[in-house]
Scaffold this active site. Structure first.
Site, PDB file in Angstrom:
ATOM      1  N   ILE A  60     -48.448  13.357  13.236  1.00 24.29           N
ATOM      2  CA  ILE A  60     -47.406  14.473  12.762  1.00 24.29           C
ATOM      3  C   ILE A  60     -46.419  13.614  11.949  1.00 24.29           C
ATOM      4  CG2 ILE A  60     -46.230  14.226  15.135  1.00 24.29           C
ATOM      5  CD1 ILE A  60     -45.097  17.132  14.628  1.00 24.29           C
ATOM      6  N   SER A  61     -45.913  14.042  11.050  1.00 19.60           N
ATOM      7  CA  SER A  61     -44.942  13.201  10.137  1.00 19.60           C
ATOM      8  C   SER A  61     -43.701  13.078  10.680  1.00 19.60           C
ATOM      9  CB  SER A  61     -44.841  13.804   8.543  1.00 19.60           C
ATOM     10  OG  SER A  61     -46.177  13.745   7.768  1.00 19.60           O
ATOM     11  N   SER A  62     -42.921  12.322  10.489  1.00 23.46           N
ATOM     12  CA  SER A  62     -41.204  12.193  10.849  1.00 23.46           C
ATOM     13  C   SER A  62     -40.887  13.553  10.349  1.00 23.46           C
ATOM     14  CB  SER A  62     -40.786  11.052   9.907  1.00 23.46           C
ATOM     15  OG  SER A  62     -39.474  11.133  10.206  1.00 23.46           O
TER      16      SER A  62
END
Length: 214
Positions: A60-62
């Site tokens: 999950i992206s920042s």
């Protein structure tokens, strides 16, 4: 106010202090509880500005990256957006607060099913997910006002580019010849993608051109 909501507010304020958010994007991010999109073992890190593993070699992206990519789309006045790489569904959930219709493509079916369940949990009704190779796009619902890549690509297929509306914007992390990644924005003019600007370096999971039916 719950502990989680206070953490969410601190996270968004932290992002805003580093990268000025528009009121609409800030409001959208405040409406999506990030802990729903991370594995339960990672809940204590859900509101840090870090990318987190979600299994199957995916992340999950920042939230900081999600905020920037969302701003780069310039969503005002837009109706539909196509996301390439649904992953956990977090980016699509943010987009659901800014667009009337969100379409997202995921090449790993297990991730697609898990994201769909999260949307049901949060009563997000305007996101549709398809299990497919993202470079195929989703012709049935084209043209899209915006297209967003949530994984790094070495190229943008002609098939996908044809599904962007004239005057529409496409935002993608692109792989350079030295394996460096940069965020590029394209605009469609006279039926062709033209580079609008480059927004700096980034680090995303690489897009792959096949599907995985777990």
């Amino acid at each position: 106010m719950s502990i989680q909501h206070r953490q969410l507010e601190r996270m968004v304020d932290n992002i805003d202090s580093k990268f000025k958010l528009s009121p609409k994007v800030k409001e959208a991010m405040l409406k999506v509880p990030r802990e729903v999109f991370v594995p339960s073992a990672m809940h204590h890190n859900a509101y840090n500005l870090d990318a987190l593993p979600i299994g199957l070699n995916q992340f999950i992206s920042s939230p900081f990256t999600v905020a920037k990519m969302t701003e780069y789309l310039e969503s005002n006045g837009c109706d539909s957006v196509l996301e390439i790489g649904c992953g956990s569904g977090y980016q699509a959930a943010i987009l659901s607060k800014l667009f009337r219709r969100v379409f997202s493509i995921e090449r790993i079916d297990k991730l697609r099913r898990e994201a769909a369940e999260r949307f049901r949990t949060l009563d997000i009704m305007n996101v549709s997910i398809r299990f497919d190779d993202g470079q195929n796009g989703w012709e049935m619902y084209a043209p899209f006002d915006r297209i967003l890549f949530s994984a790094a690509a070495s190229n943008i297929s002609d098939k996908l580019a044809s599904q962007l509306a004239e005057g529409g914007i496409l935002v993608a992390p692109m792989i350079e010849s030295n394996d460096k990644q940069v965020i590029k924005r394209f605009i469609k003019k006279n039926s062709k993608l033209q580079l609008l600007d480059i927004k700096g370096e980034c680090s995303f999971v690489l897009i792959k051109n096949n599907v995985e039916n777990y």
